[in-house]
Design a protein around this motif. Structure first.
Motif, PDB file in Angstrom:
ATOM      1  N   CYS A  93     -21.697   7.653 -18.950  1.00  0.00           N
ATOM      2  CA  CYS A  93     -20.649   6.636 -18.780  1.00  0.00           C
ATOM      3  C   CYS A  93     -19.971   6.299 -20.107  1.00  0.00           C
ATOM      4  O   CYS A  93     -18.755   6.096 -20.154  1.00  0.00           O
ATOM      5  CB  CYS A  93     -21.230   5.379 -18.136  1.00  0.00           C
ATOM      6  N   LYS A 152     -16.012   6.636 -20.702  1.00  0.00           N
ATOM      7  CA  LYS A 152     -15.180   5.488 -21.114  1.00  0.00           C
ATOM      8  C   LYS A 152     -14.419   5.789 -22.401  1.00  0.00           C
ATOM      9  O   LYS A 152     -13.315   5.284 -22.606  1.00  0.00           O
ATOM     10  CB  LYS A 152     -16.052   4.244 -21.293  1.00  0.00           C
ATOM     11  N   VAL A 204     -16.353   2.576 -15.933  1.00  0.00           N
ATOM     12  CA  VAL A 204     -15.725   3.895 -15.805  1.00  0.00           C
ATOM     13  C   VAL A 204     -14.606   3.841 -14.769  1.00  0.00           C
ATOM     14  O   VAL A 204     -13.493   4.347 -14.999  1.00  0.00           O
ATOM     15  CB  VAL A 204     -16.771   4.959 -15.413  1.00  0.00           C
TER      16      VAL A 204
END
Length: 456
Positions: free
Chosen positions: A186, A190, A217
């Motif tokens: 994640c 991001k 996300v």
């Protein structure tokens, strides 16, 4: 032109017949054809001589590391323009991954790589990522399901995601990442400029705590259209943490898969907020969750809201009883967007099915696919379903597998299936017992009505 062969054991004579075609066709698929390393030298020479090749699939063949190496050698030539390569379930191991960096560097046209069901392990994944990070590699879609990956693989994958803006699809389902690994993935997403469209993380050890990371996300990836999180213990708390991202203005998700995620009616309540406010959401699977009749009521009420434009709903094995069918009856009679409803493995019984049939007999209903396998339907329920076959002009597929009807129920269905006004295209009848006479009649019906396919 394409050469597409599946599940055929190729004799030497048949192989010699195919080789000239492998040298010429744009798309070559030889899936589950009993190929081994011994055939790979021929394949290597054939693809090397084929400048038109854009797709090669050798799925489910025991090529092994040596065979895969030979195939990849054939692709490494200046005229190769391959865009899609599938080596799923080809017995590629960590030991064979050493060639991947060089291959990915030499194939700038490659956009899609399927390596599912190969025991690459973390060391093999590290080598793959070295190739993915090369400036000459422009891969957009990567599938690594069932590859024996662990949390150790997540940082290298995160580095690739951060470095490669071209990524559109990442399939990592059925790998043992656990909470720390998902957090690393994640973070990579991001901090990435990639326009990811599909993310599949089914059965990866995701926890409710990870849902905050996933929420971020979703909020940061307006490009994301499909998110698969099935078979992870998210629980109601995880769904609550996920929903702010799903409700955000940037979320354009079309498909959300949450099967077997320990969701109850409480979590369903949060998801219903998403259904009511997000018309872009078209497909939702909540199969194998303990939603119960209260969860079903909440879903049906949401499906009646004008903001909900859901087209596919799976509530298979959700502990639904006949009591919830009145809610589905009201919803189906009025909803004008839902096209597929999967309700199998719920004990709805004849009374529940009768309520569904009352709705589907109303003018204006739009449902095309209805699955009622293992729903305790008997011959009496077939009477209601037979009437629907004539009254309804949109239903195209009906699954009645593993139910309790016999000859009488099947004969009632066949009587109306024969009529020209019946538009059903597919009837699924797995695991139902009838006499030989009825089976003969089913086969005759298929011959008489080519537009109808009966699967049994």
């Amino acid at each position: 032109m394409s050469l597409d062969i599946q599940c055929e054991q190729l004799s030497d004579a048949r192989w010699m017949e195919l080789l000239p075609q492998i040298q010429q066709y744009q798309v070559v698929r030889l899936d589950d054809c009993g190929l081994t390393e011994g055939r790979c030298k021929d394949i290597s020479s054939a693809v090397q001589a084929n400048p038109a090749l854009t797709e090669l699939s050798l799925r489910t063949n025991e090529l092994g590391d040596g065979g895969v190496h030979l195939v990849l050698q054939g692709l490494q030539n200046s005229t190769c323009k391959i865009q899609k390569l599938s080596l799923q379930n080809c017995c590629l191991t960590e030991a064979g991954c050493g060639v991947l960096p060089g291959v990915l560097r030499s194939l700038p046209t490659l956009r899609e790589l399927h390596l599912n069901d190969n025991p690459l392990g973390d060391a093999g994944l590290q080598l793959l990522c070295e190739g993915l990070l090369d400036p000459q590699c422009h891969l957009e879609k990567l599938q690594l399901e069932y590859c024996n990956l662990t949390v150790t693989s997540c940082e290298p994958l995160a580095s690739v995601l951060k470095a490669k803006p071209d990524f559109k699809e990442l399939v990592l389902s059925n790998n043992d990442f656990h909470e720390a690994g998902v957090q690393a993935l994640c973070r990579g997403l991001k901090n990435s400029a990639c326009q990811l469209e599909t993310l599949k993380l089914e059965n990866c050890g995701i926890t409710s705590a990870n849902c905050r990371d996933l929420c971020d996300v979703i909020a940061s990836k307006a490009s994301l259209q499909e998110l698969d999180l099935g078979s992870n213990k998210l629980g109601n708390a995880g769904i609550a943490a996920l929903c702010p991202g799903l409700l955000g203005p940037s979320c354009k998700l079309k498909t959300l898969w949450l099967w077997e995620c320990n969701i109850t009616a409480e979590g369903c309540r949060d998801l219903c907020r998403v259904l009511r406010s997000k018309s872009n959401l078209k497909e939702l699977s909540l199969a194998n969750n303990e939603l119960g009749d209260e969860g079903a009521r909440l879903l049906c009420e949401s499906l009646l809201e004008p903001g909900c434009q859901l087209e596919l709903l799976w509530v298979k094995t959700c502990s639904l009883t006949p009591a919830c069918c009145s809610h589905f009856r009201s919803m189906l009679a009025q909803n004008r967007s839902l096209l597929e409803l999967q309700m199998s493995s719920n004990p709805l019984g004849d009374s529940g099915v009768q309520e569904l049939c009352e709705a589907l007999s109303q003018p204006g209903t739009v449902l095309r696919v209805l699955c009622l396998g293992d729903c305790d339907v008997t011959d009496a329920g077939c009477s209601s379903l037979a009437r629907v076959l004539l009254a309804n002009h949109t239903l195209q597929e009906l699954d009645l597998s593993n139910n309790c009807m016999g000859d009488l129920g099947i004969l009632q269905l066949m009587e109306n299936l024969r009529k020209p006004s019946c538009v059903l295209q597919q009837l699924v009848l797995y695991d139902i017992y009838w006499s030989e006479e009825v089976e003969d009649q089913l086969r005759t019906l298929e011959e008489e009505k080519p537009s109808l396919k009966i699967i049994f």
